[in-house]
Motif scaffolding. Sequence first.
Motif, PDB file in Angstrom:
ATOM      1  N   GLU D   9      22.801 -14.128 -25.383  1.00  7.28           N
ATOM      2  CA  GLU D   9      22.040 -15.075 -26.320  1.00  7.28           C
ATOM      3  C   GLU D   9      20.521 -14.483 -27.169  1.00  7.28           C
ATOM      4  OE1 GLU D   9      23.015 -19.399 -24.863  1.00  7.28           O
ATOM      5  OE2 GLU D   9      20.517 -19.177 -24.652  1.00  7.28           O
TER       6      GLU D   9
ATOM      7  N   PHE E   5      18.562 -15.204  -9.033  1.00  5.86           N
ATOM      8  CA  PHE E   5      19.565 -15.302  -9.382  1.00  5.86           C
ATOM      9  C   PHE E   5      19.743 -15.145 -10.719  1.00  5.86           C
ATOM     10  CE2 PHE E   5      20.476 -17.712  -5.236  1.00  5.86           C
ATOM     11  CZ  PHE E   5      21.100 -16.533  -5.358  1.00  5.86           C
TER      12      PHE E   5
ATOM     13  N   VAL F   7      18.219 -14.914 -24.498  1.00  9.56           N
ATOM     14  CA  VAL F   7      17.706 -16.146 -23.789  1.00  9.56           C
ATOM     15  C   VAL F   7      18.342 -15.365 -23.268  1.00  9.56           C
ATOM     16  CG1 VAL F   7      18.752 -18.578 -23.547  1.00  9.56           C
ATOM     17  CG2 VAL F   7      17.402 -17.955 -25.960  1.00  9.56           C
ATOM     18  N   ILE F   8      17.997 -15.495 -21.195  1.00  8.02           N
ATOM     19  CA  ILE F   8      18.226 -15.213 -20.592  1.00  8.02           C
ATOM     20  C   ILE F   8      18.611 -16.188 -19.512  1.00  8.02           C
ATOM     21  CG2 ILE F   8      17.394 -12.878 -20.535  1.00  8.02           C
ATOM     22  CD1 ILE F   8      15.776 -13.728 -18.339  1.00  8.02           C
ATOM     23  N   GLU F   9      19.216 -15.994 -18.581  1.00  9.26           N
ATOM     24  CA  GLU F   9      19.943 -17.396 -17.528  1.00  9.26           C
ATOM     25  C   GLU F   9      19.598 -17.241 -16.327  1.00  9.26           C
ATOM     26  OE1 GLU F   9      23.660 -20.194 -18.073  1.00  9.26           O
ATOM     27  OE2 GLU F   9      24.281 -18.857 -16.831  1.00  9.26           O
ATOM     28  N   LEU F  10      18.544 -18.211 -15.556  1.00  6.42           N
ATOM     29  CA  LEU F  10      18.091 -17.576 -14.146  1.00  6.42           C
ATOM     30  C   LEU F  10      18.744 -18.987 -13.666  1.00  6.42           C
ATOM     31  CD1 LEU F  10      14.280 -16.664 -14.661  1.00  6.42           C
ATOM     32  CD2 LEU F  10      16.436 -14.719 -14.971  1.00  6.42           C
ATOM     33  N   LEU F  36       7.322 -14.735 -23.064  1.00  6.61           N
ATOM     34  CA  LEU F  36       8.274 -15.963 -22.551  1.00  6.61           C
ATOM     35  C   LEU F  36       7.751 -17.483 -23.858  1.00  6.61           C
ATOM     36  CD1 LEU F  36       8.313 -16.195 -18.791  1.00  6.61           C
ATOM     37  CD2 LEU F  36      10.184 -15.667 -20.951  1.00  6.61           C
ATOM     38  N   GLU F  37       8.476 -17.708 -23.530  1.00  9.05           N
ATOM     39  CA  GLU F  37       8.160 -18.850 -25.089  1.00  9.05           C
ATOM     40  C   GLU F  37       8.944 -20.354 -24.323  1.00  9.05           C
ATOM     41  OE1 GLU F  37       7.450 -19.034 -28.614  1.00  9.05           O
ATOM     42  OE2 GLU F  37       5.671 -16.963 -28.357  1.00  9.05           O
ATOM     43  N   PHE F  38      10.286 -20.321 -23.664  1.00 13.23           N
ATOM     44  CA  PHE F  38      10.476 -21.917 -23.920  1.00 13.23           C
ATOM     45  C   PHE F  38      11.432 -21.774 -22.302  1.00 13.23           C
ATOM     46  CE2 PHE F  38      12.854 -19.667 -27.663  1.00 13.23           C
ATOM     47  CZ  PHE F  38      14.432 -19.815 -27.256  1.00 13.23           C
ATOM     48  N   PHE F  39      12.147 -22.664 -22.463  1.00 13.18           N
ATOM     49  CA  PHE F  39      12.732 -23.243 -21.137  1.00 13.18           C
ATOM     50  C   PHE F  39      13.593 -24.128 -21.051  1.00 13.18           C
ATOM     51  CE2 PHE F  39      11.519 -26.358 -18.418  1.00 13.18           C
ATOM     52  CZ  PHE F  39      10.306 -26.364 -18.686  1.00 13.18           C
ATOM     53  N   GLU F  40      14.336 -23.736 -20.325  1.00 13.59           N
ATOM     54  CA  GLU F  40      16.071 -25.182 -20.458  1.00 13.59           C
ATOM     55  C   GLU F  40      16.763 -25.354 -19.191  1.00 13.59           C
ATOM     56  OE1 GLU F  40      18.386 -25.503 -23.936  1.00 13.59           O
ATOM     57  OE2 GLU F  40      19.059 -27.530 -22.497  1.00 13.59           O
ATOM     58  N   HIS F  60      17.547 -21.708 -18.762  1.00 11.04           N
ATOM     59  CA  HIS F  60      17.500 -20.509 -19.784  1.00 11.04           C
ATOM     60  C   HIS F  60      16.339 -20.556 -20.770  1.00 11.04           C
ATOM     61  CE1 HIS F  60      22.305 -21.155 -21.084  1.00 11.04           C
ATOM     62  NE2 HIS F  60      22.216 -21.352 -20.325  1.00 11.04           N
ATOM     63  N   VAL F  61      15.535 -19.149 -20.167  1.00 11.75           N
ATOM     64  CA  VAL F  61      14.359 -18.626 -20.455  1.00 11.75           C
ATOM     65  C   VAL F  61      14.314 -18.053 -21.732  1.00 11.75           C
ATOM     66  CG1 VAL F  61      12.606 -17.667 -19.683  1.00 11.75           C
ATOM     67  CG2 VAL F  61      14.072 -18.938 -17.845  1.00 11.75           C
ATOM     68  N   PHE F  63      12.338 -15.399 -24.463  1.00 10.65           N
ATOM     69  CA  PHE F  63      11.638 -14.654 -24.705  1.00 10.65           C
ATOM     70  C   PHE F  63      11.560 -14.094 -26.352  1.00 10.65           C
ATOM     71  CE2 PHE F  63      13.550 -10.818 -23.553  1.00 10.65           C
ATOM     72  CZ  PHE F  63      14.153 -11.688 -22.331  1.00 10.65           C
TER      73      PHE F  63
ATOM     74  N   HIS I  44      16.026 -31.109 -20.189  1.00 11.26           N
ATOM     75  CA  HIS I  44      15.292 -31.545 -19.633  1.00 11.26           C
ATOM     76  C   HIS I  44      14.221 -29.287 -19.731  1.00 11.26           C
ATOM     77  CE1 HIS I  44      12.309 -30.069 -15.170  1.00 11.26           C
ATOM     78  NE2 HIS I  44      11.370 -30.380 -16.554  1.00 11.26           N
ATOM     79  N   ARG I  45      13.524 -29.200 -20.664  1.00 10.29           N
ATOM     80  CA  ARG I  45      13.277 -28.394 -21.641  1.00 10.29           C
ATOM     81  C   ARG I  45      11.789 -28.510 -21.573  1.00 10.29           C
ATOM     82  NH1 ARG I  45      15.142 -26.854 -26.707  1.00 10.29           N
ATOM     83  NH2 ARG I  45      16.992 -26.943 -26.267  1.00 10.29           N
ATOM     84  N   GLY I  46      11.143 -27.372 -22.351  1.00  8.28           N
ATOM     85  CA  GLY I  46       9.439 -27.027 -22.017  1.00  8.28           C
ATOM     86  C   GLY I  46       8.965 -25.590 -22.463  1.00  8.28           C
ATOM     87  N   HIS I  47       8.298 -25.960 -23.539  1.00  4.55           N
ATOM     88  CA  HIS I  47       7.331 -24.435 -23.264  1.00  4.55           C
ATOM     89  C   HIS I  47       6.857 -23.701 -22.229  1.00  4.55           C
ATOM     90  CE1 HIS I  47       7.690 -25.349 -27.592  1.00  4.55           C
ATOM     91  NE2 HIS I  47       8.135 -26.211 -27.432  1.00  4.55           N
ATOM     92  N   ILE I  48       6.780 -22.693 -22.490  1.00  7.14           N
ATOM     93  CA  ILE I  48       5.501 -21.790 -21.800  1.00  7.14           C
ATOM     94  C   ILE I  48       4.415 -21.353 -22.451  1.00  7.14           C
ATOM     95  CG2 ILE I  48       6.384 -19.589 -19.885  1.00  7.14           C
ATOM     96  CD1 ILE I  48       8.556 -20.310 -19.669  1.00  7.14           C
TER      97      ILE I  48
END
Lengths: 70, 70, 70, 70, 70, 70, 70, 70, 70, 70, 70, 70
Positions: D9, E5, F7-10, F36-40, F60-61, F63, I44-48
Amino acid sequence: MDVTFKVIELVGTSTDSYQAAIDSAIERATKTLKGLEFFEVVEHRGHIRGGQLVHQVKLHVGFKIEDITG
Amino acid sequence: MDVTFKVIELVGTSTDSYQAAIDSAIERATKTLKGLEFFEVVEHRGHIRGGQLVHQVKLHVGFKIEDITG
Amino acid sequence: MDVTFKVIELVGTSTDSYQAAIDSAIERATKTLKGLEFFEVVEHRGHIRGGQLVHQVKLHVGFKIEDITG
Amino acid sequence: MDVTFKVIELVGTSTDSYQAAIDSAIERATKTLKGLEFFEVVEHRGHIRGGQLVHQVKLHVGFKIEDITG
Amino acid sequence: MDVTFKVIELVGTSTDSYQAAIDSAIERATKTLKGLEFFEVVEHRGHIRGGQLVHQVKLHVGFKIEDITG
Amino acid sequence: MDVTFKVIELVGTSTDSYQAAIDSAIERATKTLKGLEFFEVVEHRGHIRGGQLVHQVKLHVGFKIEDITG
Amino acid sequence: MDVTFKVIELVGTSTDSYQAAIDSAIERATKTLKGLEFFEVVEHRGHIRGGQLVHQVKLHVGFKIEDITG
Amino acid sequence: MDVTFKVIELVGTSTDSYQAAIDSAIERATKTLKGLEFFEVVEHRGHIRGGQLVHQVKLHVGFKIEDITG
Amino acid sequence: MDVTFKVIELVGTSTDSYQAAIDSAIERATKTLKGLEFFEVVEHRGHIRGGQLVHQVKLHVGFKIEDITG
Amino acid sequence: MDVTFKVIELVGTSTDSYQAAIDSAIERATKTLKGLEFFEVVEHRGHIRGGQLVHQVKLHVGFKIEDITG
Amino acid sequence: MDVTFKVIELVGTSTDSYQAAIDSAIERATKTLKGLEFFEVVEHRGHIRGGQLVHQVKLHVGFKIEDITG
Amino acid sequence: MDVTFKVIELVGTSTDSYQAAIDSAIERATKTLKGLEFFEVVEHRGHIRGGQLVHQVKLHVGFKIEDITG
């Protein structure tokens, strides 16, 4: 032998109600399509004209087929 | 020149399996439709009759077209 | 009398852009289908061939019908 | 032998347009990844800075792999 | 200590069946990835070549990680 | 120049809470990933072991990247 | 202090393109709304009038607020 | 008189295949539930144990009821 | 007489937690909106930033209205 | 032998937090249901009463079964 | 010049029917909003009080705007 | 003390209308279930038999519980 169905998408309309828009589309479909078996409502939207609603109901309609045409 | 595809929705059925329901619908489609290129499964449901499953697999099937008909 | 629409699914393609793939499919549809009224984009995907994109845009296209055919 | 693809992605960005954000991400991907075969757009969002749009287009990009790495 | 994971997306392919496409992708993943724990099918589509199906099954595959790499 | 994100999935886990599972995954990611910039959050599920919850939160993270690797 | 955003839904239109419909809606929003920060496209549909497309792009647009009004 | 159905959610498992996991859950349901009429697959996921898949297929199963119990 | 509700979309933020971002948005809404009745979390998302999370929680908030304003 | 799970839907409530609503529903379920194995959150909504939140968290909860009851 | 629409979310209620809940919300909206053009139903839920249904129908309602207000 | 709800899935049927199918299922549920509080419509589909519609409306129905049973 296993049967195959084709599913087409119709939008029935009515200035009366959700129910009338569905009935209108199915009634028209039964005039020309043989083997109608099932339907599913996938969307209810519409226009507002002078304060009056024009209901637009999107339906998936399935019927048995022998020869598949595009 | 850029090509255009039409996509139709079919429901293949089988008392054997998910796989057989897919194969059955595609086999029937290839008899009458030219230029079949891709498919996608969008639903797997079915009926249960006397403890036996009748698989119903909804497929989207795409094929190249020159003249688009409704 | 309440009108009924039929909606078909097309995939327009273009090596240029998203916009060109849409225009291409609609242009072809207007040649053979009467009463085109609305469209909706439901997917934008494609292939990459030698670093070049082939855009594939899936569209739903609706048109007024009198007699519904499968 | 049956091939396997990995899908990653990416988010392409552009101050110009949706199309430029896609092209930018694919161009960068083709520099370092071999065997790119397909893409799909899954989101179009962005920021507004001083009235100007920064388009952010999320893409899934697939490529053939021999050895799967995490 | 709480584990983390990573989940990657693969597309397994097979000219035989849905099941074979899944098995093929997982078998290849187990050769190079340690700590595989779970999978989920998110899409079943494919190509049709000369009447024969090429199944493409998109899978999410999760495995334990110590150090997260991009 | 326009930036590109990967974007990677953790899946973060915690026996304490939803919040702790998120914090745990992000903390581990910041150790090895730059930019790293954002997550969901895309899923909150888990296991129940002897009446105790093990929270599993899928994230989803994203960078910034210069060179895209698979 | 933690900020709060309000998100409103707009539909931009254009007879030119997807991109122009987005730009048109954002341009109009920036005239009267302060603190615009982000947008997201959620739908691309439209009408067909005499073979010409009228693009309708639905956008979510977010802006910082101090006092929330309905 | 109009009938009412109740729908319950089951997860069938199998180390063999997707198909076997479905058959296993339905077979067990038919032992104790009367009036089974339809099913729908809503999820295919699973665990990987020592390289072997444990398929988990989530099904909705519907049956006619006279008296609704919680 | 039947009541009507209006629903608006807010994004609450917090550097502390998911819960604090929700509480923050609702607290602010209750200061200026009368008749608040229900809410729903939709994202629910956000910035880092420097390893620290800024939670952004999107909420739908509903309240009774007499006169509907745009 | 392959196991089968049944999944039921619960809504836990709490005036404290999202987390407390989940814990409350699971705690109650563990009192009367044997073989609880997994859960998934599918919705977080609630009421606002006098400025205070009543969290309502919808959960799917799965447990092993021998005999399936409706 | 290209027009812009704003879309707001309303919940109409009725103890009679789905249809009456829709009509009630639209009727109230037409009293104070000019330029109403379209609507879409996005949810039909409700409460049960003493065996009687209170229908709650969530609608998106769109209208032309010149100046966008938050 | 915080209450817990259980939610079950029913399919009401009617040869008359969408509304009658909902009313039929709720009426039957109120005969045997105590503490019914809310419902949500999740699907409207049906069969076509000799040109007549058999509406099938899938509902989620929630009620307060003290002891959770499977």
